[in-house]
Design a protein around this motif. Sequence first.
Motif: not given
Length: 544
Positions: A187-190, A213, A371, A379, A381-382, A384
């Motif tokens: 996953k892309r996480v913020g 991030t 995102g 950005y 994200f998957d 947050l």
Amino acid sequence: MGTGHKDGSAGATRQLDAVVIGAGFAGLCALYKFRDVLGLEVQVYETGNGVGGTWYWNRYPGARCDSESFYYCFSFDDDLAQEWEWSGKYPEQPEIERYLNHVADRFDLRRDIQLATRVTHARFDDATNRWEVRTEHGECVSAQFLVTAVGCLSAANLPDIPGRDSFEGELCHTARWPSDGIDFTGKRVGLIGTGSTGIQAAPVIASEADHLTVFQRTPNFSVPARHAAFAPEDQAEIKKDYAEIFRLTRESPAGFPYFPIDRSTHDVSADEREEILEGLWEEGGFKFLWGGFNDLLLDPAANEIASEFVRNKIRETVKDPETAELLCPKCHPYGSKRPPIDTDYYETFNRDNVSLVDLKTTPIEEITPTGLRTSSAEYAFDVLVFATGFDAMTGSLLRIDIEGAGGVRLADSWAEGPRSFLGLQVAGFPNLFTITGPGSPSVLVNMPVAIEHHVDWIADCIQHMQREGKTRVETTASAQEAWVEHVAEVSTYSLLGRANSWYVGANIPGKPRVVAPYAGGQPLYRERCEAVVNSDYEGLEFGG
Ligand SMILES: Cc1cc2nc3c(=O)[nH]c(=O)nc-3n(C[C@H](O)[C@H](O)[C@H](O)COP(=O)(O)OP(=O)(O)OC[C@H]3O[C@@H](n4cnc5c(N)ncnc54)[C@H](O)[C@@H]3O)c2cc1C
């Protein structure tokens, strides 16, 4: 609230001695003491589906205590202390939650705790000297005493960022973490926020996620925790010394079983100073703040030396100089915000899958369905994660509609900041006791120690009333004024007011800026509390 019954309880079906709100460390301790020692009839209400408070709610990855386990626990029962085995210095959330569940079972507390029940209103009835307490489910009970154990750090702060609700991925506050966790794999996480929580969570999330991030508004000074498991001989050593350990926690300034070194930063040469700070850095934990010098929170020049030491550690650790500089706090003294301790926080920024965004120069403009957009970039994200902390000290109290004598609301009384006598009582709110309320050392002390002190003090006061045949106790306006002034004066000697921290309410838009905890240290505070008792409760008025 409903209209009055002849007993003034406005539809209340149950008549209790005390209602306790919250089932964390404070609520459990209060229930034990009031029910099993004083013999009162007590009902505890708790919003969560389980006991544990902080340790029920904060299930985010990396959540653990920063006080060492063997004194981040109850001291009120010797057998409890002797039988419980802590796995190491800084246990993670599940272990502390298990401990508090063990306490609930061991003392048979659950039968008087109603879970999944938020208290919404409390109204004092002048005619009967009783509180009428209402829950979200519409129940209403009547109690002589209302004791809040609602937590200094329990009202989660989810900032109202434009577009927040439009996000189509998973959005979660660290203090409202789903009980089945979040799988970050691929996953892309913020991650928004770099206080103690963000600092604990970032390394763990980074090790699982595809990319992390970190959005930072204010960099923080963090010292390595240097967590270690306990060997059986460590356990034996602690248990042998428990009475002494607990005595020290009650007598020391911050509720730790150690006293600060009585030495100014300026008493030693620059080389010696470096050596001392290096030793503390290697040892890890909170000791860095008070284990070397006694003036870090008092003298800006002394503080700057320690602050620069930490900045240099950040510069040594973080390979990219630009990222390192962004992580170096330059606008507040070390310790003026709640000092985090960490495991590999700065090292995390050397990973290829981690990036840092400075919100001071590029603020968040909105959250989007995919995102987040800052003033300079968008950005995707998957997930947050909001590590944005709490409406601290007063948030949980003011989220209840509390109406005191003559219909005065707590929210109105505290419109310009919290006012209390010893952080324990509020003028105009008879028979209300606030465990670790604003104006007491609370969050500046290892909290179980502060909590047990308050519970004991309240229990003594109630016993005093029973002996004297009184049904009403209330602090006087003048005692409260004097205490509020003293709390404010003491705070001017420390550097605590110099940061935009939750200690002063600066994280919540519109909140009055007041140093809410009492900064005079535990010994002075306990002396004051004891003096009140010894003077036949000067500052309190009894009636009924
Ligand atoms: C991540 C984290 C780490 C921490 N680490 C440390 C540490 O290392 N050392 C330390 O000293 N302190 C630490 N703290 C502070 C911690 O909050 C205290 O140590 C302690 O757990 C406080 O216990 P409490 O019972 O006073 O409050 P809480 O544990 O916050 O419990 C309050 C309970 O009241 C309930 N409640 C609130 N309002 C209502 C309502 N209206 N109706 C019903 N129920 C309500 C809440 O749901 C909550 O469960 C930490 C805090 C956090 C968030």
